[in-house]
Design a protein around this motif. Structure first.
Motif, PDB file in Angstrom:
ATOM      1  N   THR A   1       0.814  -1.215   0.000  1.00 26.73           N
ATOM      2  CA  THR A   1       0.000   0.000   0.000  1.00 26.73           C
ATOM      3  C   THR A   1       0.847   1.264   0.000  1.00 26.73           C
ATOM      4  O   THR A   1       1.901   1.318   0.632  1.00 26.73           O
ATOM      5  CB  THR A   1      -0.924  -0.004   1.235  1.00 26.73           C
ATOM      6  N   VAL A  60      -3.866   9.828  -9.783  1.00 33.02           N
ATOM      7  CA  VAL A  60      -3.297   8.650  -9.118  1.00 33.02           C
ATOM      8  C   VAL A  60      -3.675   7.381  -9.879  1.00 33.02           C
ATOM      9  O   VAL A  60      -2.841   6.487 -10.056  1.00 33.02           O
ATOM     10  CB  VAL A  60      -3.727   8.575  -7.637  1.00 33.02           C
ATOM     11  N   GLU A  61      -4.901   7.294 -10.355  1.00 37.11           N
ATOM     12  CA  GLU A  61      -5.290   6.117 -11.130  1.00 37.11           C
ATOM     13  C   GLU A  61      -4.455   6.009 -12.409  1.00 37.11           C
ATOM     14  O   GLU A  61      -3.983   4.929 -12.763  1.00 37.11           O
ATOM     15  CB  GLU A  61      -6.776   6.150 -11.471  1.00 37.11           C
ATOM     16  N   THR A 105      -1.030   4.907 -11.532  1.00 33.43           N
ATOM     17  CA  THR A 105      -1.052   3.489 -11.177  1.00 33.43           C
ATOM     18  C   THR A 105      -1.018   2.635 -12.431  1.00 33.43           C
ATOM     19  O   THR A 105      -0.243   1.675 -12.525  1.00 33.43           O
ATOM     20  CB  THR A 105      -2.297   3.170 -10.323  1.00 33.43           C
ATOM     21  N   VAL A 160      -5.589  -4.602  -7.763  1.00 26.39           N
ATOM     22  CA  VAL A 160      -4.987  -3.357  -7.289  1.00 26.39           C
ATOM     23  C   VAL A 160      -6.147  -2.384  -7.106  1.00 26.39           C
ATOM     24  O   VAL A 160      -6.953  -2.206  -8.022  1.00 26.39           O
ATOM     25  CB  VAL A 160      -3.981  -2.794  -8.312  1.00 26.39           C
ATOM     26  N   VAL A 205      -7.590   1.514  -6.127  1.00 25.69           N
ATOM     27  CA  VAL A 205      -7.341   2.950  -5.990  1.00 25.69           C
ATOM     28  C   VAL A 205      -8.574   3.481  -5.291  1.00 25.69           C
ATOM     29  O   VAL A 205      -9.691   3.318  -5.791  1.00 25.69           O
ATOM     30  CB  VAL A 205      -7.150   3.628  -7.367  1.00 25.69           C
ATOM     31  N   ARG A 206      -8.379   4.057  -4.096  1.00 25.57           N
ATOM     32  CA  ARG A 206      -9.546   4.525  -3.356  1.00 25.57           C
ATOM     33  C   ARG A 206      -9.318   5.909  -2.777  1.00 25.57           C
ATOM     34  O   ARG A 206      -8.223   6.253  -2.333  1.00 25.57           O
ATOM     35  CB  ARG A 206      -9.952   3.542  -2.269  1.00 25.57           C
ATOM     36  N   GLU A 211      -5.399   6.348  -1.824  1.00 25.95           N
ATOM     37  CA  GLU A 211      -4.624   5.169  -1.460  1.00 25.95           C
ATOM     38  C   GLU A 211      -4.601   4.189  -2.624  1.00 25.95           C
ATOM     39  O   GLU A 211      -5.610   3.973  -3.284  1.00 25.95           O
ATOM     40  CB  GLU A 211      -5.246   4.501  -0.240  1.00 25.95           C
ATOM     41  N   VAL A 212      -3.436   3.594  -2.837  1.00 23.20           N
ATOM     42  CA  VAL A 212      -3.270   2.539  -3.829  1.00 23.20           C
ATOM     43  C   VAL A 212      -2.809   1.303  -3.077  1.00 23.20           C
ATOM     44  O   VAL A 212      -1.845   1.365  -2.311  1.00 23.20           O
ATOM     45  CB  VAL A 212      -2.224   2.926  -4.900  1.00 23.20           C
ATOM     46  N   SER A 213      -3.505   0.189  -3.276  1.00 21.57           N
ATOM     47  CA  SER A 213      -3.145  -1.069  -2.610  1.00 21.57           C
ATOM     48  C   SER A 213      -3.197  -2.203  -3.609  1.00 21.57           C
ATOM     49  O   SER A 213      -4.171  -2.328  -4.353  1.00 21.57           O
ATOM     50  CB  SER A 213      -4.113  -1.395  -1.466  1.00 21.57           C
ATOM     51  N   ILE A 254       3.882   0.026  -7.210  1.00 20.32           N
ATOM     52  CA  ILE A 254       3.186   0.844  -6.209  1.00 20.32           C
ATOM     53  C   ILE A 254       4.097   1.957  -5.713  1.00 20.32           C
ATOM     54  O   ILE A 254       3.658   3.095  -5.531  1.00 20.32           O
ATOM     55  CB  ILE A 254       2.688  -0.032  -5.035  1.00 20.32           C
ATOM     56  N   VAL A 310       4.098   5.031  -8.013  1.00 19.69           N
ATOM     57  CA  VAL A 310       2.861   5.811  -8.164  1.00 19.69           C
ATOM     58  C   VAL A 310       3.033   7.186  -7.537  1.00 19.69           C
ATOM     59  O   VAL A 310       3.562   7.345  -6.468  1.00 19.69           O
ATOM     60  CB  VAL A 310       1.658   5.070  -7.543  1.00 19.69           C
TER      61      VAL A 310
END
Length: 128
Positions: free
Chosen positions: A6, A17-18, A21, A82, A84-85, A92-94, A125, A128
């Motif tokens: 993360t 961010v998306e 990613t 993966v 993206v929230r 956050e990217v996880s 990650i 990003v």
């Protein structure tokens, strides 16, 4: 054991961010096979509102092929998800940790491949 890799990004909006990613995954040899807009789906199906949340199904074809050759039913656990929230002040990217998810399968060769996938996902990650 953590089950995700993360990173929290506070210098860019969700769309940026998306896009970062997707670019980082591509640079690490992953294609995006599936895409789910969870927030939109929950709104359509349940009438529930939630912050932006997208699941990207990432796949490195060479490593996925090796995993399937090693353990044919492993496809039930692919692709690597993966997310993206949107958080209140950041995004956050996880990514799923493939070593954690594949630990249910007792196969040393598969464990080795999962480690390679984890290393590539972690690199992506981090970029990003």
């Amino acid at each position: 054991m953590s089950y995700t890799i993360t990173k929290t990004v506070s210098d860019a909006d969700f769309e940026t961010v998306e896009a970062r990613t997707r670019d980082a995954l591509s640079e690490s040899g992953f294609g995006v096979l599936t895409e789910i807009d969870v927030a939109e789906t929950m709104n359509e199906k349940l009438g529930e509102k939630m912050d932006r949340y997208t699941i990207l199904g990432a796949c490195n074809p060479k490593l996925a092929f090796g995993a399937i050759q090693t353990e044919p039913r492993v496809g039930a656990m692919l692709p690597c998800n993966v997310i993206v929230r949107q958080l209140p002040e950041s995004v956050e990217v996880s990514a799923v940790d493939p070593v954690a998810s594949m630990s249910a399968i007792d196969n040393p060769e598969l464990s080795n491949l999962a480690g390679q996938v984890r290393d590539r996902l972690a690199e992506a990650i981090e970029r990003v």
